[in-house]
Design a protein around this motif. Structure first.
Motif, PDB file in Angstrom:
ATOM      1  N   LEU A  55      29.781 -31.058 -27.904  1.00 19.10           N
ATOM      2  CA  LEU A  55      30.429 -31.746 -26.788  1.00 19.10           C
ATOM      3  C   LEU A  55      31.501 -32.711 -27.289  1.00 19.10           C
ATOM      4  O   LEU A  55      32.548 -32.869 -26.649  1.00 19.10           O
ATOM      5  N   GLU A  56      31.251 -33.323 -28.431  1.00 20.63           N
ATOM      6  CA  GLU A  56      32.254 -34.220 -29.021  1.00 20.63           C
ATOM      7  C   GLU A  56      33.500 -33.437 -29.431  1.00 20.63           C
ATOM      8  O   GLU A  56      34.637 -33.878 -29.193  1.00 20.63           O
ATOM      9  N   LEU A  57      33.303 -32.267 -30.027  1.00 21.88           N
ATOM     10  CA  LEU A  57      34.439 -31.424 -30.405  1.00 21.88           C
ATOM     11  C   LEU A  57      35.200 -30.988 -29.157  1.00 21.88           C
ATOM     12  O   LEU A  57      36.442 -30.987 -29.147  1.00 21.88           O
ATOM     13  N   ARG A  58      34.472 -30.620 -28.116  1.00 20.86           N
ATOM     14  CA  ARG A  58      35.130 -30.211 -26.871  1.00 20.86           C
ATOM     15  C   ARG A  58      35.974 -31.344 -26.306  1.00 20.86           C
ATOM     16  O   ARG A  58      37.090 -31.143 -25.826  1.00 20.86           O
ATOM     17  N   ASN A  59      35.450 -32.556 -26.366  1.00 21.94           N
ATOM     18  CA  ASN A  59      36.192 -33.713 -25.874  1.00 21.94           C
ATOM     19  C   ASN A  59      37.443 -33.958 -26.709  1.00 21.94           C
ATOM     20  O   ASN A  59      38.521 -34.254 -26.175  1.00 21.94           O
ATOM     21  N   ASP A  60      37.313 -33.843 -28.030  1.00 17.75           N
ATOM     22  CA  ASP A  60      38.477 -34.016 -28.924  1.00 17.75           C
ATOM     23  C   ASP A  60      39.545 -32.974 -28.626  1.00 17.75           C
ATOM     24  O   ASP A  60      40.747 -33.273 -28.642  1.00 17.75           O
ATOM     25  N   MET A  61      39.122 -31.751 -28.372  1.00 14.09           N
ATOM     26  CA  MET A  61      40.055 -30.677 -28.062  1.00 14.09           C
ATOM     27  C   MET A  61      40.784 -30.978 -26.745  1.00 14.09           C
ATOM     28  O   MET A  61      42.000 -30.789 -26.633  1.00 14.09           O
ATOM     29  N   THR A  62      40.032 -31.470 -25.765  1.00 13.83           N
ATOM     30  CA  THR A  62      40.626 -31.788 -24.464  1.00 13.83           C
ATOM     31  C   THR A  62      41.672 -32.876 -24.612  1.00 13.83           C
ATOM     32  O   THR A  62      42.764 -32.804 -24.022  1.00 13.83           O
ATOM     33  N   GLN A  63      41.369 -33.901 -25.404  1.00 16.98           N
ATOM     34  CA  GLN A  63      42.326 -34.988 -25.611  1.00 16.98           C
ATOM     35  C   GLN A  63      43.586 -34.494 -26.307  1.00 16.98           C
ATOM     36  O   GLN A  63      44.706 -34.914 -25.969  1.00 16.98           O
ATOM     37  N   GLU A  64      43.429 -33.596 -27.265  1.00 18.98           N
ATOM     38  CA  GLU A  64      44.584 -33.068 -27.979  1.00 18.98           C
ATOM     39  C   GLU A  64      45.456 -32.242 -27.036  1.00 18.98           C
ATOM     40  O   GLU A  64      46.694 -32.306 -27.096  1.00 18.98           O
ATOM     41  N   VAL A  65      44.826 -31.471 -26.158  1.00 20.41           N
ATOM     42  CA  VAL A  65      45.601 -30.672 -25.207  1.00 20.41           C
ATOM     43  C   VAL A  65      46.296 -31.575 -24.195  1.00 20.41           C
ATOM     44  O   VAL A  65      47.402 -31.265 -23.727  1.00 20.41           O
ATOM     45  N   GLU A  66      45.687 -32.702 -23.861  1.00 24.19           N
ATOM     46  CA  GLU A  66      46.359 -33.663 -22.980  1.00 24.19           C
ATOM     47  C   GLU A  66      47.645 -34.174 -23.628  1.00 24.19           C
ATOM     48  O   GLU A  66      48.657 -34.384 -22.941  1.00 24.19           O
ATOM     49  N   TYR A 105      46.246 -21.736 -29.507  1.00 25.10           N
ATOM     50  CA  TYR A 105      45.116 -21.914 -30.434  1.00 25.10           C
ATOM     51  C   TYR A 105      44.023 -22.769 -29.807  1.00 25.10           C
ATOM     52  O   TYR A 105      42.824 -22.449 -29.889  1.00 25.10           O
ATOM     53  N   TYR A 106      44.421 -23.882 -29.172  1.00 22.17           N
ATOM     54  CA  TYR A 106      43.422 -24.781 -28.599  1.00 22.17           C
ATOM     55  C   TYR A 106      42.645 -24.113 -27.469  1.00 22.17           C
ATOM     56  O   TYR A 106      41.436 -24.309 -27.343  1.00 22.17           O
TER      57      TYR A 106
END
Length: 445
Positions: free
Chosen positions: A67-78, A236-237
């Motif tokens: 879930l932490e990785l998913r959150n990091d990915m979401t922030q990067e896509v933002e 990629y993301y």
């Protein structure tokens, strides 16, 4: 939540996500093998996901880390989305300057004929939602020649539609307006994106009034480069996030899912094969290496997805919000919704809309939210060149809910927009872009 319903949903979701996980993991291996990601952040995300895959299939607990990785990915896509929103503003400007430097044909219709065709295009949509979508697309391409006072008046008119609605709806709209108008950008945008950040700074400080043929071509080339970078990285993301989502579905669904043992062992063997290649940095893939396994999986993803679609899933407002099975069911459904970055429910943060007065937008609350945003726009406009101000206005107006009360009001707005634009090159470009929009939409019908 009924045991029968949860078991049917979780079994269908588990089977579908397992197949998808295998196929998408192979696609990731194939993609990385063809070209190593240029972004170190993406490489790090792939490595983190591979580590979590290994931990999961070794029987270790990974939900919090996943879930932490998913959150990091979401922030990067933002961050990437914010870049895309910014560059869309500058693309609007460059598009309207193109005819000054690149010869183009004269529009084949008069403004009156063009206006008639636009109105027919709008009213020709049988569905009101489609009609409103077309109106917003047209507004986003029309020339903007508004005073700030008139613009803010239209902004307030569009936002007033939210009076009587849940406050969350207005907050979502204000977030969209802030991000797409460049008044609210994520912190640390330059981290890991030095090249496109520098390009963005150059666009912010460009002298559009005195742009030459050479400086225009240079700006267009930089815009094209930034677009390619954002498209490649976003791809990629999304690919990695879909893998994370499928692995999360396995975690959420596994306690209630029923699957044939031999089928699950087959999936695990393919995943372990791919994982070993990642761990050993052996990205070579022979023609026959995965052929048998992939052939065996043909048609399964589609069949399991059809099965999942037929499962009766409880709607989000039909169950107590503190029921853990309900929350798990909603999260699985969101993970399989097709929206890769859908927000998940967190038990302690789940709340229900009560309909109480404090949950509703009234005039006072709307004025407070709008005034704060207008103040932010004033600060942005104070230092921005006129073309940037006009581009931001066009974007904001196209994001707002449709606020016209009749087709005559729409007609007058379009007529006024075209009539007030004294830059013939810009006007012709707008007409050309709208012609392309109409042609494209009509082909879809």
């Amino acid at each position: 939540m009924e045991t029968r319903l949860i078991k049917k949903q979780m079994t269908a979701a588990y089977q579908y996500s397992y197949v998808r996980l295998v196929l998408n993991y192979y696609t990731l291996l194939e993609t990385v093998a063809e070209e190593t990601p240029k972004s170190q952040k993406i490489t790090a995300c792939v490595r983190r996901f591979n580590n979590l895959m290994g931990e999961y299939f070794s029987g270790n607990e990974i939900k919090a880390d996943l879930l932490e990785l998913r959150n990091d990915m979401t922030q990067e896509v933002e961050v990437l989305t914010s870049y895309a929103d910014c560059f869309q503003i500058y693309e609007y400007i460059l598009n309207r300057m193109e005819r000054k430097f690149v010869p183009a044909g004269v529009p084949g219709t008069t403004e009156d004929e063009f206006l008639k065709r636009l109105l027919e295009f709008i009213t020709g949509a049988g569905d009101s939602a489609v009609m409103n979508g077309r109106i917003k697309q047209i507004i986003g391409q029309l020339p903007v020649r508004l005073t700030k006072q008139k613009f803010y008046s239209l902004l307030m008119e569009g936002l007033s539609i939210y009076i009587g609605s849940p406050r969350e709806n207005l907050r979502d709209m204000m977030y969209t307006l802030r991000t797409e108008s460049m008044v609210c950008l994520p912190e640390g945008m330059e981290n890991g994106h030095k090249d496109i950040y520098e390009i963005l700074q150059q666009f912010k400080h460009s002298d559009y009034r005195n742009m030459t043929f050479d400086s225009y071509n240079e700006a267009a080339a930089k815009l094209s480069y930034a677009s390619r970078v954002l498209t490649d990285e976003s791809g990629y993301y999304v690919m990695i996030q879909d893998l994370i989502n499928d692995l999360l579905v396995l975690l959420f669904a596994q306690p209630d899912a029923v699957i044939d043992v031999s089928e699950e062992e087959f999936y695990r063997s393919v995943i372990n094969h791919i994982l070993v290649k990642f761990e050993q940095e052996d990205l070579s893939i022979s023609e026959e290496e995965f052929l048998d396994q992939l052939t065996q999986m043909e048609g399964r993803q589609e069949a399991y997805y059809e099965r999942y679609l037929k499962v009766e899933v409880v709607k989000e407002d039909q169950q107590p919000v503190n029921d853990p099975d309900y929350i798990r069911s909603m999260n699985v459904d969101r993970l399989l919704s097709g929206s890769s970055f859908a927000q998940l429910l967190i038990p302690k943060e789940v709340t229900a809309f009560t309909g109480d007065t404090e949950d509703i937008v009234d005039r006072s609350y709307l004025d407070k939210e709008a005034e704060a945003y207008i103040h932010e726009l004033d600060e942005l406009f104070a230092d921005a060149p006129k073309p940037v101000v006009r581009a931001v206005m066009a974007k904001v107006l196209s994001d707002l809910p449709v606020y016209f009360n009749s087709i005559d009001e729409i007609k007058e707005y379009i007529k006024g927009s075209l009539g007030s634009c004294m830059d013939q090159a810009e006007k012709e470009t707008c007409m050309e872009l709208l012609e392309e929009l109409m042609d494209y939409e009509n082909k879809l019908v």
